[in-house]
Scaffold this motif. Structure first.
Motif, short mmCIF file in Angstrom:
data_model
loop_
_atom_site.label_atom_id
_atom_site.label_comp_id
_atom_site.label_asym_id
_atom_site.label_seq_id
_atom_site.Cartn_x
_atom_site.Cartn_y
_atom_site.Cartn_z
N THR B 85 2.11 7.07 8.23
CA THR B 85 1.31 6.84 9.44
C THR B 85 1.85 7.66 10.61
N TYR B 87 3.23 10.72 10.52
CA TYR B 87 2.81 12.12 10.43
C TYR B 87 1.35 12.25 10.05
N ARG B 88 0.62 11.11 10.04
CA ARG B 88 -0.83 11.10 9.78
C ARG B 88 -1.19 11.93 8.56
N TRP B 89 -0.56 11.59 7.45
CA TRP B 89 -0.83 12.29 6.19
C TRP B 89 -2.31 12.28 5.90
N ASP B 90 -2.79 13.40 5.38
CA ASP B 90 -4.21 13.49 5.06
C ASP B 90 -4.38 14.38 3.83
N ARG B 94 -6.42 9.16 3.37
CA ARG B 94 -6.20 9.53 4.78
C ARG B 94 -5.46 8.42 5.50
N PHE B 95 -4.40 8.76 6.15
CA PHE B 95 -3.64 7.76 6.90
C PHE B 95 -3.91 7.86 8.42
N ASN B 96 -4.97 8.62 8.77
CA ASN B 96 -5.25 8.86 10.19
C ASN B 96 -5.37 7.58 11.02
N ASN B 97 -6.16 6.64 10.48
CA ASN B 97 -6.43 5.41 11.24
C ASN B 97 -5.60 4.22 10.82
N SER B 100 0.59 1.66 11.92
CA SER B 100 1.99 1.82 11.47
C SER B 100 2.65 0.46 11.39
#
Lengths: 291, 321
Positions: B85, B87-90, B94-97, B100
């Protein structure tokens, strides 16, 4: 004082007349018991001995009320045995204690069905367990007992409802030889105290001689009564009697009777399984070792 | 030597007196009572052997490697969550939203003081207790009847077999029409989810009762009701508890789905509402709470099982020595 030892010896008369039992229907019916007449008098200890599959357990199950006669009559004190009941205590070959009940609660089970209240039940059960030397184990679960103890509790449980007769279906068959001898002595003891009639199924010749007043020998299937042998040995009987001439004479007689039937039973089984052409060269002595 | 093979009453008397005199023969019995650990009357075996402190220390030492690995396992999972969360892995996932761990913890600290949140939890637990409780009563009762009586089996089992493959969730529209309130239809869905596992395991339990126990019960004078209550039911109890454990799991699945679809209140509703209101951290909190509540319910069933089936645990204890 103790209600269990005062029983008179005028009740507990098992009468089997011309009993036939068929299993299955019509053409495929198998005759398990064929025209058997026998009796157990009040207070008597009677064994039935015979080759495996001869219908001796079926006979016992008719007396217990689990199997209905196809023809003939079976009565206990004049009453037909058309369903199981607490007037006929039964001890099974397999361990049949309720694993979820403690030893004492197992013994109380039959009394509970009769509606006896808690404290009287407990008292009666403790009396009986004391007689059998099991009082120290009243709060144990069956799983915590040895095989011999389980069967002893089984006998005590069957006696708790003061039945007229005790039916025993090879109760010591699963026990080792030493335990079995001890159990036979305990059973003799209980029987003499309670003056109850016992019908005892076994395939062990020594066991039948040691315990019984009379022994019926059954034939191979379909089971008939082949012989009725009185056992006039004095009581109390001891293991030492096994070497007396009287004992040995009875034993030889019984062994010869049973050897013939076992041979027949084995021949029959071979024929059934399609191996009829084979001649089996087994003398009576050889077969006697097998049973 | 007695000459008469048959017993007249005279000889019977003689022999019975001999029997009483011979009574000490009973003391032969203890020969078979070899194991000393079960000799004390009424005492539970095992208990008094090592002191309590020794046992705790010993237990801790034995549990230590397992405890370390558990901590490591959970720590790695949370670390992975944290970095994903942060580094907003994608990469397809997708961990954008995704909230954490820190955000979740922060929101949880606020929710602890929220009465509404506790209310949601309580509503869900109440629905489980009701639905699962009714399912237990009916499932065990029908299971005993179907397992024991051919007529009951013939009449009832076909209906249950037809209804069984329909997932509880598929009942939602029908349930809303069937029941007067939303609340009852959610309880109904929860009930349906747990009913079938309990029913089937009870039937299985009845079918696997050792026949010799039933015969013994009949010989001891038990009537039909006595047999059912005092022999069949306790003998089937271990299987019934398997059904309860499975049923509790399915009850939670059904409840959460029903709450998300048609609900007002409840922890499933809370979780779905968090999504609608873009309170993403609350989604994770809802999920964690659902997990913890489910775990607590399974633990409760296990506790009840041990309480109701003491003979199984004494057996296990004996096996350990």
């Amino acid at each position: 004082m103790n209600p269990y030892v005062k029983k008179d010896s005028t009740t507990g008369h098992i009468q089997v007349e011309n009993l036939r039992v068929f299993f299955g229907r019509n053409s495929s019916a198998v005759e398990a018991v064929s025209d058997v007449s026998m009796q157990v008098k009040p207070g008597e200890f009677v064994s039935i001995i015979g080759p495996s599959g001869c219908g001796k357990s079926t006979l016992l199950n008719v007396v217990a009320g689990f199997v209905q006669p196809s023809t003939g009559t079976v009565t206990v004190d004049g009453k037909p045995t058309d369903k199981p009941g607490a007037d006929r205590g039964m001890v099974f070959q397999q361990y049949s204690l309720f694993p979820w009940l403690t030893v004492r609660k197992n013994v109380e089970f039959g009394l509970k069905q009769q509606g006896m209240d808690n404290s009287h039940r407990a008292q009666a059960a403790r009396t009986l367990l004391g007689l059998a030397g099991l009082l120290a184990f009243e709060n144990h679960y069956p799983e915590q007992l040895s095989g011999g103890m389980k069967q002893r509790v089984g006998i005590v449980r069957a006696l708790a409802t003061s039945p007229q007769v005790l039916l025993m279906d090879e109760p010591f068959g699963a026990l080792d030889a030493q335990t079995r001898v001890v159990m036979q002595q305990i059973l003799t003891n209980m029987w003499q105290r309670f003056r109850i009639s016992v019908l005892f199924i076994t395939h062990d010749i020594d066991e039948s001689i040691f315990l019984s007043d009379r022994v019926y020998v059954m034939t191979a299937r379909p089971g008939k009564i082949k012989a009725e042998i009185p056992i006039p040995l004095p009581r109390p009987r001891t293991p030492e009697m096994a070497s007396t001439p009287e004992y040995l004479a009875i034993k030889t007689k019984l062994r010869n009777l049973i050897s013939e039937e076992s041979l027949k039973a084995m021949g029959g089984e071979l024929k059934d399984s399609g191996l009829a052409g084979f001649d089996i060269e087994v003398g009576p002595q050889g077969v006697a070792e097998l049973i | 030597m007695q000459p008469a093979p048959t017993l007249d009453s005279g000889s019977l008397h003689g022999s019975s007196q001999a029997g009483v005199a011979d009574a000490p023969g009973l003391t032969l019995a203890p020969a078979t009572q070899a194991t000393p650990q079960i000799a004390a009357p009424g005492a539970k075996p095992l208990e008094s052997m090592p002191s309590l402190a020794q046992r705790i220390v010993g237990g801790l030492r034995a549990a230590l490697p397992g405890l370390l690995m558990t901590t490591l396992s959970l720590g790695l999972f949370i670390a992975l969550w944290y970095f994903a969360t942060k580094y907003r892995w994608d990469f397809y996932i997708r961990f954008n939203n995704i909230p954490s761990p820190g955000e979740v913890l922060g929101n949880a600290a606020n929710l602890i003081h929220s009465e509404k949140f506790y209310n949601n939890m309580w509503v869900s637990v109440r629905r489980i207790l009701l639905g699962f409780g009714i399912a237990t009563g009916l499932g065990v009762a029908f299971g005993l009847l179907i397992g024991q009586y051919r007529v009951a089996r013939g009449l009832l089992l076909p209906v249950f077999e037809v209804l069984r493959p329909i997932p509880a969730i598929a009942w939602v529209p029908m349930a809303i029409m069937l029941w007067p309130t939303n609340e009852t239809s959610i309880v109904f869905i929860t009930f349906l989810g747990s009913f079938f596992p309990i029913l089937l395991n009870t039937i299985h339990g009845v079918n696997s009762v050792d026949p010799v126990l039933v015969r013994a019960g009949r010989c001891l004078g038990a009537n039909e009701l006595g047999l059912l209550r005092q022999v069949i039911l306790p003998a089937a109890l271990p299987h019934i508890f398997t059904g309860l454990t499975v049923g509790m799991g399915v009850a939670w699945v059904s409840l959460i789905a029903a709450e998300m679809i048609s609900g007002q209140y409840g922890i499933g509703y809370f979780t779905w509402e968090a999504y609608s209101l873009i309170q993403y951290a609350d989604i994770a909190i809802g999920m964690i709470v659902i997990g913890v509540l489910g775990l607590a319910c399974s633990g409760g069933i296990r506790f009840l099982g041990n309480l109701l089936m003491p003979w199984l645990t004494t057996h296990a204890n004996r096996g350990r020595t």
